[in-house]
Design an enzyme around this catalytic site. Structure first.
Site, mmCIF file in Angstrom:
data_model
loop_
_atom_site.group_PDB
_atom_site.id
_atom_site.type_symbol
_atom_site.label_atom_id
_atom_site.label_comp_id
_atom_site.label_asym_id
_atom_site.label_seq_id
_atom_site.Cartn_x
_atom_site.Cartn_y
_atom_site.Cartn_z
ATOM 1 C CD GLU B 281 -3.316 0.523 1.936
ATOM 2 O OE1 GLU B 281 -3.371 -0.622 2.434
ATOM 3 O OE2 GLU B 281 -4.171 1.375 2.151
ATOM 4 C CD GLU B 284 -2.759 0.941 -4.517
ATOM 5 O OE1 GLU B 284 -2.758 0.144 -3.558
ATOM 6 O OE2 GLU B 284 -3.782 1.195 -5.192
ATOM 7 C CB CYS B 301 -7.815 -3.043 5.800
ATOM 8 S SG CYS B 301 -6.207 -2.465 5.363
ATOM 9 C CB SER B 321 -5.566 0.758 -1.527
ATOM 10 O OG SER B 321 -4.631 -0.289 -1.628
ATOM 11 C CE LYS B 360 -11.138 -8.297 7.361
ATOM 12 N NZ LYS B 360 -10.373 -7.692 6.256
ATOM 13 C CD GLU B 363 -11.928 -9.079 2.775
ATOM 14 O OE1 GLU B 363 -11.461 -7.975 2.495
ATOM 15 O OE2 GLU B 363 -11.576 -9.717 3.789
ATOM 16 C CD GLU B 368 -14.094 -9.692 -6.119
ATOM 17 O OE1 GLU B 368 -14.891 -10.578 -6.485
ATOM 18 O OE2 GLU B 368 -14.458 -8.669 -5.496
ATOM 19 C CB CYS B 505 -10.460 -4.263 13.538
ATOM 20 S SG CYS B 505 -10.076 -3.729 11.881
#
Lengths: 159, 582
Positions: B281, B284, B301, B321, B360, B363, B368, B505
């Site tokens: 990151e 990036e 995230c 990102s 999650k 996710e 993908e 989190c």
């Protein structure tokens, strides 16, 4: 512009006019009910997007107040009073008979769009208990036996 | 000088600032008034009337919405009040699924506790007709069981006010009132972001995570499977609470031991993935800055945030990102790098993530996020589910010795640990980006300005003579506020961190549930975050690029951050989503 298109245009116009009001949802829902005769899913979505509120909120309000109808109502709206006096006089059996004759559950509309069957609170005609109304017509001292004949009368009525 | 008000509650004199409610005044006086629908700052609506008090008025008043007035004399505990509260509970129980013994919230249910504390003896005092609801378990993350719902509206308030998502609300009226999605849609058909904040707000078992522990047990019992586990940074800051360890205690070592005793073949650490995320990151960000990419760049995230962005702010998708989230990165590396090193067929590897997060679960199932037909992460369980597994296995957690994570992907720096708190990713990224850009060693690694639990934080950092303006926000309502200010040109940032859950989190939807009484007096977000910042301060290495195993993975396998292999394994893309699907 088709009839439906002009209805949607009217809806959008009304949303635009109420947009910045606090508590705009109620008047907009009432207006929509007037324009469409009910507030179906796509209308509620347009209201939610237009007023910047969630669909949950719109649907919550629309289902809270019995004046709002989610589905289009039939040509003839049959209301059976379940107020105390009518109920004691047996209006439930009238309602059950209507449901049986029309072959629909209470609160719904026949497939041909002709009849909507609903239960209501006191209609204020307790002296005539049990009472039923079909649109503006009032039927007092109802018994289940009378139901088929009355329904047939409206069935055969020309548009 | 604040306008102070003096009142007497149960004979105790107390002074409070004007505008304070009687409930808060009582708390200050050390008097406990029971509540049920009340959730501080989130749901203060006086709906359940459990908190009624006697002020000498004609009827009892709900103290959570009653402003204290000067000279007020309040009684909180009279025979009439006790009877009133007991009757309320009996009425709630008259339409409640009372299978408490097998309820996921047994012993952690506010309704159950109130019934016990207020002496309810007959759960069937008002036996009669009950509602019978179908359980909505179609979502990969959240299960809604209205048979256990008490209509307190805490979930509704969190969903609409804190998260600005509003996919559930009260529908119908009277006895038929239910908390549902509109038009009878399932949660999965709505633009639910799976954050699970509704679960942690629920006083009963009406909202819970989709339990995936059976899948983990099955994998562990299968001798042909090589089962690799990784816990997220925030899990170690809260897991102990499930075993009576005080909030804010980090239990990293015990957790690693517990995972080994449960029978996982390898215990890696999502913290390693966090360091890896920072490498990618930060790179990036530097690339976008130097080569003119889309700015502000926004972190990726938090899967709740990602779905929120895809659905409600799709115009910002190019700003996200492309980095996968840390546990997805570890998953991808386990099935490639580790499989190569250990000479194991990746098809026989099962990757399990322990997350503070229900989103999650959604996710991990994204098509993908995989490679060669294999998902990067096979199973996600929450902190709560891990605690249940530890208990079910009969492991005495509190007596466990500490142990380390397994090597290859077990080492981490302080930068990774703080990922679990709002501002942590930003701080970690700044530590690495600063040194990458300037080539100098950062004198002070603590970026205090991005710490703390405020919804939106801003900071300007001078890197190589250039001011870089960053923002950090947590909760999706704050994200919406921030993005709106970027959209209308009011604000201009280079880099934004967004976490879907308030506080990040540590306060995720998969974390141990904290009851409303505790939440009224303790800032759960801050206390848990402290455990992580404490761990960071004690780490010998505090910058991701100093992690030895990270250096090794780039030298042995990945090449360089943002390189070809990284792009194949560690980066992803996003999709515009509709608000409603059929």
């Amino acid at each position: 512009m088709s009839e439906m298109e002009s209805k949607y245009a009217e809806l959008r116009q009304m949303i635009e006019a109420h947009k910045d009001w606090p508590g705009a949802l109620m008047p907009v829902l009432q207006g929509a009910q007037e324009i469409f005769g009910c507030v179906p899913e796509d209308v509620q979505k347009i209201i939610a997007e237009g007023l910047g509120v969630t669909l949950s909120e719109v649907y919550g309000v629309a289902t809270f107040y019995s004046q709002f109808s989610l589905q289009p109502k039939g040509k003839y709206v049959i209301s059976v009073c379940l107020g105390t006096a009518c109920y004691v006089k047996g209006s439930q059996s009238v309602l059950d008979k209507l449901s049986e004759v029309l072959e629909i559950p209470v609160g719904t509309t026949t497939k041909d769009g002709k009849f909507t069957l609903q239960a209501t609170r006191c209609l204020g005609a307790c002296g005539l208990a049990p009472v039923m109304t079909i649109n503006e017509d009032v039927y007092g001292r109802m018994t289940p036996d009378q139901v088929p004949e009355i329904i047939a009368k409206y069935q055969n009525k020309e548009a | 000088m604040e306008n102070m008000i003096a009142l007497t509650i149960d004979g105790v004199s107390v002074e409070v600032p004007a505008g304070t409610t009687v409930l808060e005044a009582a708390r200050k006086a050390g008097i406990h008034i029971p509540t049920l629908c009340y959730l501080k700052d989130i749901n203060e609506i006086g709906a359940c009337r459990m908190c009624v008090v006697d002020t000498g008025a004609r009827s009892l008043q709900a103290s959570c919405v009653l402003p204290a007035t000067n000279g007020m004399v309040v009684k909180t505990n009279t025979p009439a009040i006790r009877k009133y509260r007991k009757t309320l509970l009996e009425l709630v129980l008259s339409d409640h699924d009372k299978k408490c013994l097998t309820c996921v919230r047994s012993q952690n249910c506010e309704l159950q506790r109130l019934c016990r504390e207020l002496g309810v003896k007959d759960g069937d005092a008002f036996k009669g007709v009950t509602n019978d609801y179908e359980v909505d378990d179609v979502s990969p993350a959240i299960v809604r069981d209205n048979n256990k719902c008490i209509l307190c509206r805490r979930c509704v308030a969190v969903c609409s006010k804190v998260q600005k998502v509003g996919v559930i609300g009260p529908v119908m009226r009277g006895f038929k009132t239910a908390i549902e999605s509109p038009w009878g849609l399932k949660l999965n058909n709505m633009a639910c972001i799976n954050c699970g904040q509704c679960i942690t707000a629920c006083p009963t078992g009406a909202l819970r995570e989709k339990d995936d522990t059976a899948k983990v047990w099955e994998a562990l019992a299968d001798p042909t499977k090589h089962v690799v586990v990784q816990p997220a940074p925030a899990v170690r800051a809260a897991l102990g609470e499930e075993f009576g360890i005080p909030m804010g205690t980090s239990v990293t070592g015990k957790m690693a031991t517990a995972l080994k005793r449960l029978g996982f073949d390898k215990v890696f650490d999502t913290d390693f993935g966090a360091d890896l995320t920072i490498m990618e990151e930060a790179n990036e960000l530097v690339e976008r800055l130097t080569e003119g990419g889309t700015l502000p760049m926004i972190t990726s995230c938090s899967p709740g945030w990602i779905k929120f962005c895809e659905t409600y702010y799709p115009d910002f998708i190019p700003n996200l990102s492309t980095c996968k989230s840390p546990h997805e990165m570890v998953g991808a590396m386990v099935k490639s790098y580790y499989a190569d090193k250990a000479e194991i067929d990746p098809h026989n590897i099962v990757t399990v993530s322990v997350m503070p997060c229900t989103a999650k679960k959604f996710e991990a199932a994204r098509p993908e996020l995989g490679h060669n037909g294999m998902a990067d992460v096979d199973i996600v369980i929450t902190t709560r589910e891990l605690a249940r597994m530890i208990k079910e296995a009969g492991i005495n957690f509190n007596a466990l010795p500490d142990s380390d994570f397994d090597s290859l992907m077990g080492e981490s720096t302080g930068a990774a640990v703080i990922f679990g708190a709002t501002g942590g990713v930003m701080e970690a990224a700044l530590r690495t980006a600063y040194e990458t850009i300037t080539g100098e060693t950062l004198a002070k690694v603590d970026f205090e300005a991005v710490r703390g639990t405020q919804g939106i934080k801003e900071a300007t950092i001078n890197i190589a003579g250039k001011d870089v303006t960053v923002a950090v926000c947590s909760s999706t309502s704050k994200a919406a506020e921030l993005l709106d200010s970027v959209k209308n040109g009011e604000k201009n940032y280079t880099f934004i961190e967004v976490m879907a859950c308030p506080g990040g989190c540590v306060n995720g939807g998969g974390q141990p549930i904290v009851d409303a009484d505790t939440r009224a007096t303790v800032d759960v977000r801050a206390v848990r975050a402290q455990a992580l910042y404490g761990e960071d301060a004690e780490k010998p290495l505090r910058k991701s690029h100093e992690n030895g195993e990270i250096k090794a993975i780039y030298a042995d396998y990945l090449g360089k951050p943002g390189g070809h292999r990284s792009h194949e394994l560690l980066h992803t893309h996003y999709t515009r989503r509709e608000k409603y699907t059929d």
